[in-house]
Design a protein around this motif. Structure first.
Motif: not given
Length: 136
Positions: A85-87, A89, A92, A94-95, A97, A99, A108, A118
């Motif tokens: 699982t990545y984010y 922001d 966490r 905005r899983p 996605e 930036n 992240y 990160e």
């Protein structure tokens, strides 16, 4: 002599599991175990020394790594291949996605001990780091 970070200790539930995970995702080589530490050398001369400590003693830390666009592509592909699982922001919120802060890319994700990792292609504030291959 200027002050430079030489190494830091990364607390882990299992130093080998965490070091192996980090090397696998980041595309790095693990160093030779030394005492309670498993070192991983980064390209700027800093070493992460993974150490096993009791799980209840681990406090989540944040480790950010500046990478080139090509390295980001490779790391992000490995994150996806591992099903992590990545984010986009640090909160966490905005899983799934990434930036595009400061014209670069960032992602992240968590390591086995719960530390936030990160990867960014541009330093915050849009300043270039010639060693990373990023530019303003």
């Amino acid at each position: 002599m200027s002050v430079q970070l030489n190494h830091t200790i990364v607390h882990s539930r299992d130093n080998r599991e965490s070091a192996t995970f980090f090397c696998r995702v980041m595309g790095l080589e693990m160093g030779t175990e030394w005492g309670p530490f498993i070192p991983v050398d980064l390209s700027n001369g800093v070493t992460l020394d993974f150490a096993t400590i009791p799980a209840e003693s681990i406090v989540m830390q944040h480790y950010a790594f500046l990478v080139s666009e090509e390295e980001f592509d490779a790391v992000f592909a490995r994150i996806q291949a591992e099903g992590l699982t990545y984010y986009a922001d640090p909160h966490r919120a905005r899983p799934g996605e990434i930036n595009h802060n400061d014209g670069g890319r960032g992602v992240y994700f968590l390591d086995p001990a719960g530390h936030a990792l990160e990867c960014i292609t541009r330093p915050y504030g849009g300043f270039a780091d010639e060693a990373s291959g990023a530019s303003s």
